[in-house]
Design a protein around this motif. Structure first.
Motif, PDB file in Angstrom:
ATOM      1  N   ASN A 159       0.831  -1.208   0.000  1.00 36.14           N
ATOM      2  CA  ASN A 159       0.000   0.000   0.000  1.00 36.14           C
ATOM      3  C   ASN A 159       0.869   1.263   0.000  1.00 36.14           C
ATOM      4  OD1 ASN A 159      -2.456   1.308  -0.139  1.00 36.14           O
ATOM      5  ND2 ASN A 159      -2.668   1.471   2.078  1.00 36.14           N
ATOM      6  N   LEU A 160       1.875   1.245  -0.886  1.00 37.47           N
ATOM      7  CA  LEU A 160       2.789   2.368  -1.031  1.00 37.47           C
ATOM      8  C   LEU A 160       2.690   2.911  -2.448  1.00 37.47           C
ATOM      9  CD1 LEU A 160       5.982   0.869   0.672  1.00 37.47           C
ATOM     10  CD2 LEU A 160       4.630   2.800   1.538  1.00 37.47           C
ATOM     11  N   PRO A 161       2.993   4.183  -2.665  1.00 36.63           N
ATOM     12  CA  PRO A 161       3.017   4.719  -4.030  1.00 36.63           C
ATOM     13  C   PRO A 161       4.123   4.049  -4.848  1.00 36.63           C
ATOM     14  CG  PRO A 161       3.045   6.497  -2.397  1.00 36.63           C
ATOM     15  CD  PRO A 161       3.256   5.214  -1.655  1.00 36.63           C
ATOM     16  N   GLU A 162       3.810   3.699  -6.090  1.00 34.60           N
ATOM     17  CA  GLU A 162       4.805   3.036  -6.945  1.00 34.60           C
ATOM     18  C   GLU A 162       6.064   3.880  -7.089  1.00 34.60           C
ATOM     19  OE1 GLU A 162       3.626   1.310 -10.670  1.00 34.60           O
ATOM     20  OE2 GLU A 162       1.664   0.732  -9.882  1.00 34.60           O
ATOM     21  N   ARG A 166       9.829   2.690  -6.497  1.00 36.14           N
ATOM     22  CA  ARG A 166      10.765   2.766  -7.633  1.00 36.14           C
ATOM     23  C   ARG A 166      12.017   3.551  -7.237  1.00 36.14           C
ATOM     24  NH1 ARG A 166       7.381   4.430 -10.879  1.00 36.14           N
ATOM     25  NH2 ARG A 166       6.751   2.410 -11.709  1.00 36.14           N
ATOM     26  N   ASP A 167      11.826   4.647  -6.520  1.00 37.67           N
ATOM     27  CA  ASP A 167      12.975   5.443  -6.057  1.00 37.67           C
ATOM     28  C   ASP A 167      13.855   4.628  -5.106  1.00 37.67           C
ATOM     29  OD1 ASP A 167      12.117   7.586  -7.540  1.00 37.67           O
ATOM     30  OD2 ASP A 167      11.200   8.650  -5.850  1.00 37.67           O
ATOM     31  N   LEU A 168      13.207   3.803  -4.282  1.00 37.53           N
ATOM     32  CA  LEU A 168      13.962   2.948  -3.369  1.00 37.53           C
ATOM     33  C   LEU A 168      14.857   1.988  -4.152  1.00 37.53           C
ATOM     34  CD1 LEU A 168      14.337   2.038  -0.354  1.00 37.53           C
ATOM     35  CD2 LEU A 168      12.629   0.292  -0.854  1.00 37.53           C
ATOM     36  N   VAL A 169      14.300   1.394  -5.208  1.00 37.88           N
ATOM     37  CA  VAL A 169      15.078   0.455  -6.031  1.00 37.88           C
ATOM     38  C   VAL A 169      16.263   1.165  -6.680  1.00 37.88           C
ATOM     39  CG1 VAL A 169      15.037  -1.006  -8.086  1.00 37.88           C
ATOM     40  CG2 VAL A 169      13.135  -1.092  -6.459  1.00 37.88           C
ATOM     41  N   THR A 170      16.010   2.293  -7.301  1.00 37.73           N
ATOM     42  CA  THR A 170      17.102   2.987  -7.998  1.00 37.73           C
ATOM     43  C   THR A 170      18.186   3.423  -7.020  1.00 37.73           C
ATOM     44  OG1 THR A 170      15.855   5.070  -7.920  1.00 37.73           O
ATOM     45  CG2 THR A 170      15.663   3.749  -9.920  1.00 37.73           C
ATOM     46  N   ALA A 194      15.715  -2.400   3.208  1.00 37.27           N
ATOM     47  CA  ALA A 194      15.409  -0.978   2.992  1.00 37.27           C
ATOM     48  C   ALA A 194      13.907  -0.776   2.826  1.00 37.27           C
ATOM     49  CB  ALA A 194      16.164  -0.471   1.771  1.00 37.27           C
ATOM     50  N   LEU A 195      13.251  -1.750   2.211  1.00 37.13           N
ATOM     51  CA  LEU A 195      11.782  -1.688   2.045  1.00 37.13           C
ATOM     52  C   LEU A 195      11.088  -1.748   3.400  1.00 37.13           C
ATOM     53  CD1 LEU A 195       9.388  -1.733   0.011  1.00 37.13           C
ATOM     54  CD2 LEU A 195       9.574  -4.222   0.067  1.00 37.13           C
ATOM     55  N   ASP A 196      11.568  -2.607   4.284  1.00 39.46           N
ATOM     56  CA  ASP A 196      11.006  -2.669   5.632  1.00 39.46           C
ATOM     57  C   ASP A 196      11.208  -1.349   6.369  1.00 39.46           C
ATOM     58  OD1 ASP A 196      10.003  -5.239   5.418  1.00 39.46           O
ATOM     59  OD2 ASP A 196      11.739  -6.192   6.358  1.00 39.46           O
ATOM     60  N   ASP A 197      12.393  -0.748   6.194  1.00 36.32           N
ATOM     61  CA  ASP A 197      12.668   0.547   6.829  1.00 36.32           C
ATOM     62  C   ASP A 197      11.720   1.613   6.284  1.00 36.32           C
ATOM     63  OD1 ASP A 197      14.700  -0.502   8.356  1.00 36.32           O
ATOM     64  OD2 ASP A 197      16.298   0.109   6.970  1.00 36.32           O
ATOM     65  N   LEU A 198      11.466   1.561   4.983  1.00 37.33           N
ATOM     66  CA  LEU A 198      10.554   2.529   4.364  1.00 37.33           C
ATOM     67  C   LEU A 198       9.148   2.391   4.906  1.00 37.33           C
ATOM     68  CD1 LEU A 198      10.257   4.692   2.082  1.00 37.33           C
ATOM     69  CD2 LEU A 198       9.641   2.801   0.561  1.00 37.33           C
ATOM     70  N   ALA A 199       8.715   1.157   5.121  1.00 34.79           N
ATOM     71  CA  ALA A 199       7.358   0.915   5.623  1.00 34.79           C
ATOM     72  C   ALA A 199       7.209   1.394   7.064  1.00 34.79           C
ATOM     73  CB  ALA A 199       7.030  -0.580   5.527  1.00 34.79           C
ATOM     74  N   ARG A 200       8.312   1.467   7.818  1.00 34.08           N
ATOM     75  CA  ARG A 200       8.245   1.906   9.210  1.00 34.08           C
ATOM     76  C   ARG A 200       8.125   3.418   9.335  1.00 34.08           C
ATOM     77  NH1 ARG A 200      13.262  -1.671  11.721  1.00 34.08           N
ATOM     78  NH2 ARG A 200      12.362  -3.722  11.359  1.00 34.08           N
TER      79      ARG A 200
END
Length: 201
Positions: A159-162, A166-170, A194-200
């Motif tokens: 439930n995050l903006p694509e 995408r910015d996280l991946v790059t 990093a994705l888990d950190d972003l979700a927090r």
């Protein structure tokens, strides 16, 4: 006339001591002193707990995580030791699949993976490393294209903006070693952490 047996045995014992004991111990000690993390297997820690290695892939199956390459490693069947069962990213049994281009089983597996990935993201071509195994079966990295292909699924599941995913991946893309060796890549474990950190946040 002296027998050649004694000098041969002395040389065998001496070379075994030097090349089989002294040299490996010296190299291991030096590596541990100069590069402790790499010598220990490049462990990745989260909150003081080792959660994996930068060098060995892991099996991520949840739609909310980026998935690595398929892995052909296996392990002994608990029910029958004479047989094996699939065990993705089994570091104790690094191997490729041994299936060649004329293999019906390989063609069926690749087609099933392609169909699943195409239904997940029909607007983009499927990157080849999402349907092919590596020679070791332990590859921890993906191409940037393979990681970006999964953004839509991961963003929806989280439930995050694509654009944010995408910015996280790059931001996780690692370039060629010394600017010339290898290809740009994304470490799947580092990306998922990093994705888990972003979700927090």
């Amino acid at each position: 006339m002296p027998t050649p047996l004694r000098p041969a045995l002395v040389l065998l014992v001496a070379m075994t001591a030097v090349t089989g004991l002294a040299y490996p111990l010296a190299v291991t000690g030096l590596a541990g002193a100069l590069f402790p993390a790499q010598a220990a297997g490049s462990p990745v820690e989260r909150d003081g707990v080792v959660v994996g290695s930068r060098l060995i892939g892991q099996s991520f199956t949840s739609p909310g995580y980026f998935h690595g390459r398929p892995s052909a490693t296996n392990a002994a069947d608990p029910a029958d030791a004479a047989k094996t069962v699939p065990a993705p990213y089994n570091a104790a049994n690094s191997m490729g699949s041994n299936l060649g281009p004329t293999s019906a089983a390989l063609a069926e597996r690749v087609k099933a993976d392609l169909d699943a990935l195409t239904s997940e993201n029909p607007d983009r071509p499927v990157p080849v490393d999402l349907v092919t195994t590596s020679g070791s079966g332990l590859d921890p990295d993906l191409s940037p294209e393979a990681a970006l292909f999964q953004v839509k699924r991961v963003a929806k599941a989280r439930n995050l903006p694509e654009e944010r995913v995408r910015d996280l991946v790059t931001g996780q893309v690692e370039g060629r070693l010394l600017g010339v060796l290898g290809e740009p890549r994304v470490n799947v474990l580092a990306l998922n952490l990093a994705l888990d950190d972003l979700a927090r946040k």
